[in-house]
Design a protein around this motif. Structure first.
Motif, mmCIF file in Angstrom:
data_model
loop_
_atom_site.group_PDB
_atom_site.id
_atom_site.type_symbol
_atom_site.label_atom_id
_atom_site.label_comp_id
_atom_site.label_asym_id
_atom_site.label_seq_id
_atom_site.Cartn_x
_atom_site.Cartn_y
_atom_site.Cartn_z
ATOM 1 N N LEU A 386 -15.051 92.621 -77.918
ATOM 2 C CA LEU A 386 -14.871 91.563 -78.909
ATOM 3 C C LEU A 386 -13.909 90.525 -78.356
ATOM 4 O O LEU A 386 -12.752 90.826 -78.061
ATOM 5 C CB LEU A 386 -14.332 92.152 -80.212
ATOM 6 C CG LEU A 386 -14.058 91.170 -81.352
ATOM 7 C CD1 LEU A 386 -15.334 90.477 -81.796
ATOM 8 C CD2 LEU A 386 -13.403 91.907 -82.530
ATOM 9 N N LEU A 387 -14.390 89.281 -78.219
ATOM 10 C CA LEU A 387 -13.574 88.210 -77.647
ATOM 11 C C LEU A 387 -12.798 87.431 -78.693
ATOM 12 O O LEU A 387 -11.697 86.948 -78.415
ATOM 13 C CB LEU A 387 -14.467 87.240 -76.854
ATOM 14 C CG LEU A 387 -15.296 87.842 -75.713
ATOM 15 C CD1 LEU A 387 -16.157 86.762 -75.061
ATOM 16 C CD2 LEU A 387 -14.381 88.492 -74.680
ATOM 17 N N ALA A 388 -13.359 87.273 -79.891
ATOM 18 C CA ALA A 388 -12.681 86.455 -80.905
ATOM 19 C C ALA A 388 -13.245 86.752 -82.283
ATOM 20 O O ALA A 388 -14.415 87.136 -82.435
ATOM 21 C CB ALA A 388 -12.840 84.968 -80.593
ATOM 22 N N THR A 389 -12.392 86.564 -83.301
ATOM 23 C CA THR A 389 -12.779 86.626 -84.706
ATOM 24 C C THR A 389 -12.320 85.330 -85.357
ATOM 25 O O THR A 389 -11.119 85.007 -85.322
ATOM 26 C CB THR A 389 -12.130 87.828 -85.414
ATOM 27 O OG1 THR A 389 -12.532 89.034 -84.757
ATOM 28 C CG2 THR A 389 -12.556 87.895 -86.864
ATOM 29 N N ASN A 390 -13.246 84.557 -85.921
ATOM 30 C CA ASN A 390 -12.961 83.193 -86.376
ATOM 31 C C ASN A 390 -13.366 83.023 -87.838
ATOM 32 O O ASN A 390 -14.520 83.287 -88.198
ATOM 33 C CB ASN A 390 -13.744 82.193 -85.515
ATOM 34 C CG ASN A 390 -13.507 82.408 -84.028
ATOM 35 O OD1 ASN A 390 -12.408 82.270 -83.540
ATOM 36 N ND2 ASN A 390 -14.568 82.776 -83.312
ATOM 37 N N GLU A 391 -12.442 82.564 -88.678
ATOM 38 C CA GLU A 391 -12.699 82.462 -90.113
ATOM 39 C C GLU A 391 -12.816 81.016 -90.575
ATOM 40 O O GLU A 391 -11.926 80.204 -90.330
ATOM 41 C CB GLU A 391 -11.580 83.161 -90.892
ATOM 42 C CG GLU A 391 -11.500 84.659 -90.614
ATOM 43 C CD GLU A 391 -10.584 85.378 -91.582
ATOM 44 O OE1 GLU A 391 -10.463 84.923 -92.734
ATOM 45 O OE2 GLU A 391 -9.999 86.398 -91.189
ATOM 46 N N LEU A 392 -13.943 80.706 -91.266
ATOM 47 C CA LEU A 392 -14.122 79.394 -91.882
ATOM 48 C C LEU A 392 -13.764 79.392 -93.361
ATOM 49 O O LEU A 392 -13.613 78.335 -93.959
ATOM 50 C CB LEU A 392 -15.577 78.929 -91.733
ATOM 51 C CG LEU A 392 -16.014 78.404 -90.368
ATOM 52 C CD1 LEU A 392 -17.453 77.903 -90.444
ATOM 53 C CD2 LEU A 392 -15.097 77.294 -89.875
ATOM 54 N N ALA A 393 -13.667 80.577 -93.956
ATOM 55 C CA ALA A 393 -13.288 80.720 -95.368
ATOM 56 C C ALA A 393 -14.278 80.036 -96.304
ATOM 57 O O ALA A 393 -13.907 79.519 -97.353
ATOM 58 C CB ALA A 393 -11.880 80.159 -95.605
ATOM 59 N N GLU A 394 -15.559 80.027 -95.930
ATOM 60 C CA GLU A 394 -16.604 79.522 -96.804
ATOM 61 C C GLU A 394 -17.889 80.284 -96.487
ATOM 62 O O GLU A 394 -18.181 80.569 -95.329
ATOM 63 C CB GLU A 394 -16.816 78.016 -96.623
ATOM 64 C CG GLU A 394 -17.721 77.416 -97.684
ATOM 65 C CD GLU A 394 -17.762 75.887 -97.638
ATOM 66 O OE1 GLU A 394 -18.853 75.337 -97.861
ATOM 67 O OE2 GLU A 394 -16.716 75.275 -97.380
ATOM 68 N N LYS A 395 -18.646 80.615 -97.506
ATOM 69 C CA LYS A 395 -19.853 81.424 -97.361
ATOM 70 C C LYS A 395 -20.820 80.836 -96.337
ATOM 71 O O LYS A 395 -21.072 79.626 -96.338
ATOM 72 C CB LYS A 395 -20.538 81.543 -98.726
ATOM 73 C CG LYS A 395 -21.693 82.519 -98.791
ATOM 74 C CD LYS A 395 -22.201 82.621 -100.221
ATOM 75 C CE LYS A 395 -23.342 83.633 -100.340
ATOM 76 N NZ LYS A 395 -23.823 83.727 -101.745
ATOM 77 N N THR A 396 -21.376 81.688 -95.461
ATOM 78 C CA THR A 396 -22.318 81.228 -94.444
ATOM 79 C C THR A 396 -23.488 82.211 -94.332
ATOM 80 O O THR A 396 -23.297 83.368 -93.985
ATOM 81 C CB THR A 396 -21.652 81.088 -93.055
ATOM 82 O OG1 THR A 396 -20.932 82.297 -92.762
ATOM 83 C CG2 THR A 396 -20.692 79.921 -93.005
ATOM 84 N N LEU A 397 -24.692 81.719 -94.641
ATOM 85 C CA LEU A 397 -25.915 82.502 -94.492
ATOM 86 C C LEU A 397 -26.851 81.904 -93.454
ATOM 87 O O LEU A 397 -27.696 82.608 -92.905
ATOM 88 C CB LEU A 397 -26.674 82.607 -95.823
ATOM 89 C CG LEU A 397 -25.944 83.222 -97.019
ATOM 90 C CD1 LEU A 397 -26.889 83.316 -98.221
ATOM 91 C CD2 LEU A 397 -25.394 84.588 -96.693
ATOM 92 N N ALA A 398 -26.735 80.605 -93.185
ATOM 93 C CA ALA A 398 -27.601 79.934 -92.217
ATOM 94 C C ALA A 398 -27.211 80.312 -90.795
ATOM 95 O O ALA A 398 -26.053 80.653 -90.517
ATOM 96 C CB ALA A 398 -27.517 78.417 -92.403
ATOM 97 N N SER A 399 -28.162 80.240 -89.886
ATOM 98 C CA SER A 399 -27.900 80.553 -88.480
ATOM 99 C C SER A 399 -27.376 79.314 -87.755
ATOM 100 O O SER A 399 -27.852 78.205 -87.994
ATOM 101 C CB SER A 399 -29.187 81.045 -87.807
ATOM 102 O OG SER A 399 -29.681 82.199 -88.455
ATOM 103 N N PRO A 400 -26.399 79.474 -86.860
ATOM 104 C CA PRO A 400 -25.786 78.318 -86.197
ATOM 105 C C PRO A 400 -26.662 77.758 -85.077
ATOM 106 O O PRO A 400 -27.581 78.410 -84.587
ATOM 107 C CB PRO A 400 -24.488 78.896 -85.630
ATOM 108 C CG PRO A 400 -24.803 80.338 -85.403
ATOM 109 C CD PRO A 400 -25.750 80.738 -86.496
ATOM 110 N N ALA A 401 -26.337 76.537 -84.675
ATOM 111 C CA ALA A 401 -26.946 75.898 -83.508
ATOM 112 C C ALA A 401 -25.876 75.755 -82.434
ATOM 113 O O ALA A 401 -24.747 75.350 -82.731
ATOM 114 C CB ALA A 401 -27.507 74.525 -83.878
ATOM 115 N N ALA A 402 -26.217 76.083 -81.199
ATOM 116 C CA ALA A 402 -25.265 75.995 -80.084
ATOM 117 C C ALA A 402 -25.617 74.800 -79.211
ATOM 118 O O ALA A 402 -26.746 74.684 -78.722
ATOM 119 C CB ALA A 402 -25.300 77.279 -79.262
#
Length: 420
Positions: A386-402
């Motif tokens: 595990l390299l990192a744990t990152n919190e946006l503090a808002e619900k996320t169900l959609a898949s990200p784009a890189a």
């Protein structure tokens, strides 16, 4: 007649695929799960660390509700949403274009205005704007399941609308379309009489409809198809309730199927690597199947399943293959790495939280985003790291784009550009 590619032809195919990936570049993410439809990014310098206040280039409020994933082309981000036109709840299905550099909404247009009753059929985790659009060849294709499909130009002008494919959904619409051979192909796995359909990408005309003929008692599903090449020919792999089927994109006839009993509400998109199709049977007891499509004809359940795995398999997030390993995370937050060739377990670890979004891989790292807005970055490999744990503090169900230097993440109310 079965044919195999000669060495010279194979070299040409590989060269064409390499050119296509290079021409798309690290700033193109044209459909659900990116350029390959399998979560694999060519992007460089994708950020590893962020939070709601750190390493955020911009954060833009998105009107309405929707869990469609963002797609990106030529410096613009496209997504869909659903808003209410009045206090009475009259729905409006919309397409949006956002400047990828500044986060400004460039246009927001109504695509369809469905009947209120049709728009009310959905699950709490699956709104009426869940399918992800496609941006390609200066066209934007948007899909709202049983409520209709449309094509727009990149200024937001509607080119065609198609609302003739009628069926009653269960829990709304989740599966996205794919574009193959100038055909827009998608599943219509509703309450009963499920089918797969294709539209003419130029006109929106219905080209074919193929019934599923599934024996499963619960017939609804939500999977996005995947186009693959088998012995030089294109097949569309589309999981549904009871079985995964392979279809000819030209006329829609079923080439082969592999059954998985009463598996239903299939959501995960299949992936293809090492000559194997990987598909989850989803609810109620998900099993991951590795299926050999080469020379498959008719029912191949007993002959072409290479291996299967039943522990920690997802109902919702799609798997991803990087190198010789296949990775996935269960809806309950258990991440697993298997040998893609034989299904041997390399590791299985709890990440935490519930998961709906499908993972993305870039530069030897795998990005998992949970429903609570926490992004986990893992190093790809046979050992858990595990390299990192990152919190946006808002619900996320959609898949990200890189993208090069950035992640585009859609949360419940906002669109975020993480990184530079």
């Amino acid at each position: 007649m079965k044919t195999k590619l000669s060495n010279a032809a194979l070299v040409l195919v590989i060269a064409h695929l390499a050119f296509t990936e290079k021409s798309l570049g690290g700033d193109e993410w044209p459909e659900f799960r990116g350029p390959t439809g399998q979560g694999l990014a060519t992007a460089k310098n994708v950020p590893v660390h962020w939070s709601a206040t750190n390493n955020v280039r911009w954060k833009t409020e998105i009107p309405g509700e929707g869990w469609s994933s963002p797609v990106v082309s030529k410096g613009r981000i496209y997504l869909t949403t659903a808003t209410k036109l009045s206090d009475a709840g009259e729905p409006s299905l919309r397409a949006l274009c956002v400047d990828a550099r500044a986060g400004k909404i460039l246009w927001d247009v109504e695509v369809l205005k469905p009947e209120t009753g049709a728009a009310q059929i959905h699950h709490q985790k699956n709104g009426i704007a869940s399918p992800t659009p496609i941006v390609r060849d200066n066209r934007l294709f948007v899909h709202f399941g049983h409520m209709g499909t449309a094509a727009l130009d990149l200024t937001g002008k509607i080119i065609w609308q198609q609302t003739e494919l009628k069926y009653r959904p269960t829990h709304g619409n989740g599966g996205s379309p794919i574009l193959v051979n100038n055909r827009l192909v998608f599943s219509c796995d509703g309450e009963k009489d499920p089918f797969v359909a294709a539209l003419d990408a130029k006109t929106g005309a219905i080209l074919w409809k193929t019934p599923r003929n599934t024996p499963a008692s619960r017939q609804f599903s939500f999977s996005t198809p995947l186009a693959i090449q088998v012995n030089g020919a294109t097949q569309v792999i589309s999981p549904g309730s009871g079985f995964v089927g392979s279809y000819d994109p030209m006329d829609g006839h079923e080439i082969w199927k592999a059954r998985y009993g009463e598996g239903y509400s299939v959501i995960t998109r299949p992936v293809f690597a090492h000559g194997l199709i990987f598909v989850s049977s989803s609810f109620d007891r998900p099993v991951l199947y590795a299926i050999k499509p080469a020379d498959a004809q008719r029912d191949v359940t007993a002959s072409h399943v290479a291996w299967q795995h039943s522990k920690g398999v997802p109902n919702t997030p799609s798997p991803i293959v990087v190198g010789d390993e296949i990775y996935f995370v269960s809806d309950a937050g258990i991440a697993t790495c298997l040998d893609a060739h034989n299904g041997q377990v390399n590791w299985s670890e709890r990440l935490g939280g519930g998961f709906s979004a499908s993972p993305v891989a870039a530069e030897g790292k795998i990005y998992f985003q949970n429903e609570e807005g926490v992004g986990y970055v893992l190093k790809a490999g046979k050992t858990f790291a595990l390299l990192a744990t990152n919190e946006l503090a808002e619900k996320t169900l959609a898949s990200p784009a890189a993208l090069d230097g950035a992640l585009i993440i859609r949360s419940q109310s906002h669109l975020w550009r993480i990184g530079k």
